[in-house]
Scaffold this motif. Structure first.
Motif, PDB file in Angstrom:
ATOM      1  N   LEU A 506       0.833  -1.208   0.000  1.00 25.80           N
ATOM      2  CA  LEU A 506       0.000   0.000   0.000  1.00 25.80           C
ATOM      3  C   LEU A 506       0.864   1.254   0.000  1.00 25.80           C
ATOM      4  CD1 LEU A 506      -2.836  -0.916   2.531  1.00 25.80           C
ATOM      5  CD2 LEU A 506      -3.048  -0.679   0.069  1.00 25.80           C
ATOM      6  N   CYS A 507       1.929   1.233   0.785  1.00 27.17           N
ATOM      7  CA  CYS A 507       2.832   2.387   0.846  1.00 27.17           C
ATOM      8  C   CYS A 507       3.458   2.660  -0.522  1.00 27.17           C
ATOM      9  CB  CYS A 507       3.929   2.143   1.881  1.00 27.17           C
ATOM     10  SG  CYS A 507       3.353   2.141   3.587  1.00 27.17           S
ATOM     11  N   GLN A 508       3.855   1.611  -1.192  1.00 34.46           N
ATOM     12  CA  GLN A 508       4.457   1.795  -2.506  1.00 34.46           C
ATOM     13  C   GLN A 508       3.466   2.439  -3.473  1.00 34.46           C
ATOM     14  OE1 GLN A 508       7.048  -1.572  -3.924  1.00 34.46           O
ATOM     15  NE2 GLN A 508       6.353  -2.540  -2.027  1.00 34.46           N
ATOM     16  N   GLN A 509       2.220   1.999  -3.410  1.00 35.50           N
ATOM     17  CA  GLN A 509       1.209   2.598  -4.279  1.00 35.50           C
ATOM     18  C   GLN A 509       1.033   4.080  -3.971  1.00 35.50           C
ATOM     19  OE1 GLN A 509      -2.503   0.552  -4.400  1.00 35.50           O
ATOM     20  NE2 GLN A 509      -1.622  -1.342  -5.180  1.00 35.50           N
ATOM     21  N   THR A 510       1.018   4.419  -2.688  1.00 38.56           N
ATOM     22  CA  THR A 510       0.828   5.815  -2.302  1.00 38.56           C
ATOM     23  C   THR A 510       2.013   6.672  -2.733  1.00 38.56           C
ATOM     24  OG1 THR A 510      -0.490   5.126  -0.406  1.00 38.56           O
ATOM     25  CG2 THR A 510       0.400   7.356  -0.358  1.00 38.56           C
ATOM     26  N   ILE A 511       3.223   6.161  -2.535  1.00 40.40           N
ATOM     27  CA  ILE A 511       4.434   6.918  -2.889  1.00 40.40           C
ATOM     28  C   ILE A 511       4.466   7.199  -4.386  1.00 40.40           C
ATOM     29  CG2 ILE A 511       6.952   6.791  -2.987  1.00 40.40           C
ATOM     30  CD1 ILE A 511       6.780   5.143  -0.351  1.00 40.40           C
ATOM     31  N   LYS A 512       4.013   6.247  -5.178  1.00 40.59           N
ATOM     32  CA  LYS A 512       4.004   6.443  -6.628  1.00 40.59           C
ATOM     33  C   LYS A 512       3.200   7.679  -7.034  1.00 40.59           C
ATOM     34  CE  LYS A 512       4.388   1.505  -7.758  1.00 40.59           C
ATOM     35  NZ  LYS A 512       3.653   0.339  -8.316  1.00 40.59           N
ATOM     36  N   GLN A 513       2.163   7.982  -6.279  1.00 41.31           N
ATOM     37  CA  GLN A 513       1.318   9.126  -6.623  1.00 41.31           C
ATOM     38  C   GLN A 513       2.051  10.457  -6.480  1.00 41.31           C
ATOM     39  OE1 GLN A 513      -2.855   8.971  -5.150  1.00 41.31           O
ATOM     40  NE2 GLN A 513      -2.115   7.187  -4.043  1.00 41.31           N
ATOM     41  N   GLY A 514       3.075  10.473  -5.619  1.00 38.51           N
ATOM     42  CA  GLY A 514       3.752  11.740  -5.353  1.00 38.51           C
ATOM     43  C   GLY A 514       5.029  11.950  -6.146  1.00 38.51           C
ATOM     44  N   ILE A 515       5.321  11.068  -7.094  1.00 35.52           N
ATOM     45  CA  ILE A 515       6.596  11.186  -7.811  1.00 35.52           C
ATOM     46  C   ILE A 515       6.581  12.356  -8.787  1.00 35.52           C
ATOM     47  CG2 ILE A 515       5.986   9.656  -9.743  1.00 35.52           C
ATOM     48  CD1 ILE A 515       8.858   8.467  -9.450  1.00 35.52           C
ATOM     49  N   CYS A 516       7.721  13.031  -8.887  1.00 38.39           N
ATOM     50  CA  CYS A 516       7.920  14.096  -9.863  1.00 38.39           C
ATOM     51  C   CYS A 516       9.414  14.116 -10.207  1.00 38.39           C
ATOM     52  CB  CYS A 516       7.458  15.448  -9.333  1.00 38.39           C
ATOM     53  SG  CYS A 516       8.394  16.045  -7.914  1.00 38.39           S
ATOM     54  N   GLU A 517       9.800  14.941 -11.174  1.00 40.28           N
ATOM     55  CA  GLU A 517      11.204  14.984 -11.586  1.00 40.28           C
ATOM     56  C   GLU A 517      12.123  15.340 -10.430  1.00 40.28           C
ATOM     57  OE1 GLU A 517       8.770  16.475 -13.151  1.00 40.28           O
ATOM     58  OE2 GLU A 517       8.756  15.941 -15.287  1.00 40.28           O
ATOM     59  N   GLU A 518      11.689  16.249  -9.548  1.00 42.40           N
ATOM     60  CA  GLU A 518      12.538  16.737  -8.464  1.00 42.40           C
ATOM     61  C   GLU A 518      12.821  15.669  -7.419  1.00 42.40           C
ATOM     62  OE1 GLU A 518      14.172  19.583  -8.004  1.00 42.40           O
ATOM     63  OE2 GLU A 518      13.579  20.194 -10.025  1.00 42.40           O
ATOM     64  N   ASN A 519      11.850  14.795  -7.134  1.00 43.20           N
ATOM     65  CA  ASN A 519      12.055  13.828  -6.046  1.00 43.20           C
ATOM     66  C   ASN A 519      12.223  12.395  -6.538  1.00 43.20           C
ATOM     67  OD1 ASN A 519       9.533  12.833  -6.707  1.00 43.20           O
ATOM     68  ND2 ASN A 519       8.487  13.693  -4.928  1.00 43.20           N
ATOM     69  N   ALA A 520      12.268  12.197  -7.851  1.00 40.18           N
ATOM     70  CA  ALA A 520      12.331  10.839  -8.393  1.00 40.18           C
ATOM     71  C   ALA A 520      13.558  10.082  -7.890  1.00 40.18           C
ATOM     72  CB  ALA A 520      12.330  10.882  -9.926  1.00 40.18           C
ATOM     73  N   ILE A 521      14.728  10.739  -7.840  1.00 41.50           N
ATOM     74  CA  ILE A 521      15.950  10.075  -7.377  1.00 41.50           C
ATOM     75  C   ILE A 521      15.853   9.742  -5.895  1.00 41.50           C
ATOM     76  CG2 ILE A 521      18.431  10.360  -6.994  1.00 41.50           C
ATOM     77  CD1 ILE A 521      17.701   9.773  -9.870  1.00 41.50           C
ATOM     78  N   ALA A 522      15.276  10.654  -5.104  1.00 41.96           N
ATOM     79  CA  ALA A 522      15.120  10.398  -3.676  1.00 41.96           C
ATOM     80  C   ALA A 522      14.185   9.217  -3.435  1.00 41.96           C
ATOM     81  CB  ALA A 522      14.582  11.643  -2.977  1.00 41.96           C
ATOM     82  N   LEU A 523      13.113   9.136  -4.212  1.00 40.45           N
ATOM     83  CA  LEU A 523      12.194   8.014  -4.064  1.00 40.45           C
ATOM     84  C   LEU A 523      12.839   6.709  -4.508  1.00 40.45           C
ATOM     85  CD1 LEU A 523       8.785   9.536  -5.228  1.00 40.45           C
ATOM     86  CD2 LEU A 523       9.705   9.357  -2.922  1.00 40.45           C
ATOM     87  N   LEU A 524      13.644   6.794  -5.559  1.00 37.11           N
ATOM     88  CA  LEU A 524      14.384   5.619  -6.000  1.00 37.11           C
ATOM     89  C   LEU A 524      15.329   5.140  -4.899  1.00 37.11           C
ATOM     90  CD1 LEU A 524      15.220   3.596  -8.213  1.00 37.11           C
ATOM     91  CD2 LEU A 524      16.874   5.326  -9.004  1.00 37.11           C
TER      92      LEU A 524
END
Length: 579
Positions: A506-524
């Motif tokens: 569930l957390c992974q699904q939620t995090i996917k919603q907030g991805i953008c160019e600026e935070n993509a590396i941090a989320l990765l």
């Protein structure tokens, strides 16, 4: 090194994690496919609420003209007209719309133009509709919850009650003789109208060729006048109209009738018309609660749950097993169950009833055929009988959403989260209490089974932030997570530590919603750190698809050496750096 080199990615234990541009989300896990991006908790809750309250109007063909979005908003509806070709409906925010043929201006739009697109009735918007009825012209009589009466449509016989015989193209309030009166029920015959006030008085107007307005004459009545005679000192509790007759039930259970009686629909044992109210003597000692009128037949429901019927019976609408008219009340046998609702419509020869156990029966005209005894249907409500079997397919009443106070087990548990009145344990996080129930925590989470003692009243948690821990505890009650995508990394950390695999998804699904160019590396980086492979693959694909912008961000410039090396290697394998 993995993601540990980034302070913002130490999870909920020390900080909130990288911020994205997603909105707060509540996700219900049915499968592993991600929900639509940017869907907020309020939107999802509104959608769920709409689904729960949505009227099942699909059985009436005219609603095929409405979009699914429009149908979801409908809270009240009435299909009417000579062929079921007109409809009025009210939405969840009390807006009123109409569509259809618009015969005699019965849509109230100010003209006689038919419309396949819903048109808004500004006059009625914001006014909560209490009840509605319609005639054969058609004309419409509507009462609001404030007790005001509005009429429009066909008016050749003064059935609009405005003193004229001009058709009414917009809803107009009827005030003559109804000032300071609160109308609580309305009924229409073919071309006459009747209303019941909160103090038990009955007012009628319109066509009166057979005495159906109860005035003692056969002259049409252009404005509302109180029906007196035998009703002068009676308190009426229910009214109904056949095509050219009228009925009233008074508080002691007696039934009074007047108007046309050519088929015995007044139940007086004769076929002569009745110009003033007359009590049905054959029902002496029987306490009637409700009356319903078909085209030329009548049904009543007693306080003991029995049905009596009389009048025209050419289609078996009396349910007596034959097609002979009856001028006296006759018992209708509906199995052995107690009947709680009867239904009939002045434009149809169909009858219906619902029993205490929820079974729905119908008899009379059924798509041109005759059903002479009550027939058990597969329907859950009497309204569906008229949608599927009656001719025309109209509604016998204003169809409204019924409030349902019943809570399922899941709904009850959700309601009790953080409820100090029933909780037996307080979880202290960042100086704030979260009220929970020990038994539920033990049932739902293996970690709590090992750390909770029966005498615990307060436990303190310092590993994670308050938003993260509150979201986790709420998840145990609801199977949902509700927090912004940027905070979900902390919850992902908790799910990993507590070995809550479903929560991790569930957390992974939620995090996917907030991805953008600026935070993509941090989320990765976070995905790698917490071994969230699905999220890692998602973030990697996002970075590749937005490679030019991502490589220019500060996050990419500060990327951990090992992670950068792995990223470049993997990107090369998928051809990301090809010209």
């Amino acid at each position: 090194m993995r993601g540990d080199a980034f302070p913002c990615l130490t999870g909920g234990r020390t900080s909130r994690g990288p911020r994205g541009r997603g909105t707060q989300a509540q996700i219900h896990m049915e499968d592993e496919s991600p929900p639509p991006q940017g869907v907020g908790v309020k939107v999802l809750e509104a959608t769920l609420l709409s689904a729960l309250k949505m009227l099942d109007v699909g059985k009436w063909p005219i609603f095929s003209l409405c979009s699914q979005e429009e149908l979801k908003l409908i809270r009240q509806a009435c299909v009417f007209g000579n062929a079921g070709n007109e409809v009025l409906y009210a939405t969840e925010n009390d807006e009123v719309f109409v569509l259809g043929m618009n015969c005699s201006g019965c849509l109230g739009t100010g003209d006689m133009q038919s419309t396949i697109e819903p048109r808004r009735l500004d006059t009625l918007c914001g006014k909560k509709i209490a009840c509605l009825s319609y005639g054969s012209g058609p004309h419409v009589v509507l009462a609001t919850e404030e007790g005001e009466v509005y009429t429009w449509g066909h008016n050749a016989y003064s059935q609009l009650g405005n003193g004229t015989t001009n058709h009414g193209f917009i809803p107009c309030q009827v005030s003559t003789n109804l000032v300071n009166k609160k109308v609580i029920e309305v009924a229409c015959g073919s071309h006459h109208s009747m209303v019941l006030t909160s103090d038990g008085e009955v007012y009628t107007w319109g066509y009166n060729n057979s005495g159906q307005v109860g005035s003692g004459s056969t002259a049409n009545q252009p404005i509302p006048r109180r029906v007196t005679n035998c009703l002068q000192n009676k308190i009426v509790v229910n009214i109904a109209c056949g095509q050219m007759c009228s009925m009233a039930v008074v508080e002691n259970g007696e039934v009074y009738v007047w108007g046309y009686n050519g088929n015995g629909q007044l139940g007086l044992g004769s076929s002569g018309n009745q110009p003033t109210p007359c009590r049905i003597a054959a029902l002496q000692g029987i306490r009637v609660q409700r009356v319903a009128c078909g085209y030329a037949h009548t049904l009543v429901l007693t306080d003991e749950g029995q049905i009596y019927a009389w009048g025209a019976n050419s289609y078996g609408q009396l349910g007596t097993g034959n097609k002979s008219n009856q001028s006296y009340p006759t018992t209708v046998m509906v199995d052995k169950d107690r009947v709680t609702e009867i239904a009939a419509c002045h434009s149809a020869h169909t009858s219906a009833a619902k029993t205490q156990s929820g079974q729905v029966y119908m008899w009379g005209q059924c798509r041109g055929q005759s059903v002479i005894l009550p027939h058990l249907t597969h329907f859950a409500c009497t309204d569906d009988v008229f949608a599927c079997f009656a001719t025309p397919a109209v509604m016998w009443r204003l169809l409204s959403v019924e409030p349902d106070d019943h809570l399922t087990v899941a709904q009850s548990l959700k309601k009790e989260f953080d409820n100090p009145e029933t909780a037996d344990l307080k979880v202290l996080v960042d100086g704030k209490y979260i009220h929970v129930h020990k038994v539920l925590l033990k049932i739902r989470c293996e970690r709590f089974r090992s750390i909770l003692n029966n005498d615990d009243e307060i436990i303190e948690m310092s590993e994670f932030s308050y938003p993260v821990y509150r979201a986790f505890l709420e998840y145990l009650y609801t199977d949902n997570i509700r927090l912004p995508p940027e905070d979900a990394i902390g919850l992902l950390d908790l799910a990993t530590l507590y070995r809550e695999n479903r929560l991790k998804k569930l957390c992974q699904q939620t995090i996917k919603q907030g991805i953008c160019e600026e935070n993509a590396i941090a989320l990765l980086s976070a995905a790698v750190k917490y071994e969230a492979q699905d999220l890692e693959e998602f973030c990697f694909r996002f970075c590749i698809n937005h490679l030019t912008v991502v490589t220019q961000t500060q996050g990419f410039a500060e990327m951990d050496h090992d992670l950068l090396k792995n990223f470049i290697s993997k990107a090369s394998r998928v051809g990301a750096f090809r010209n």
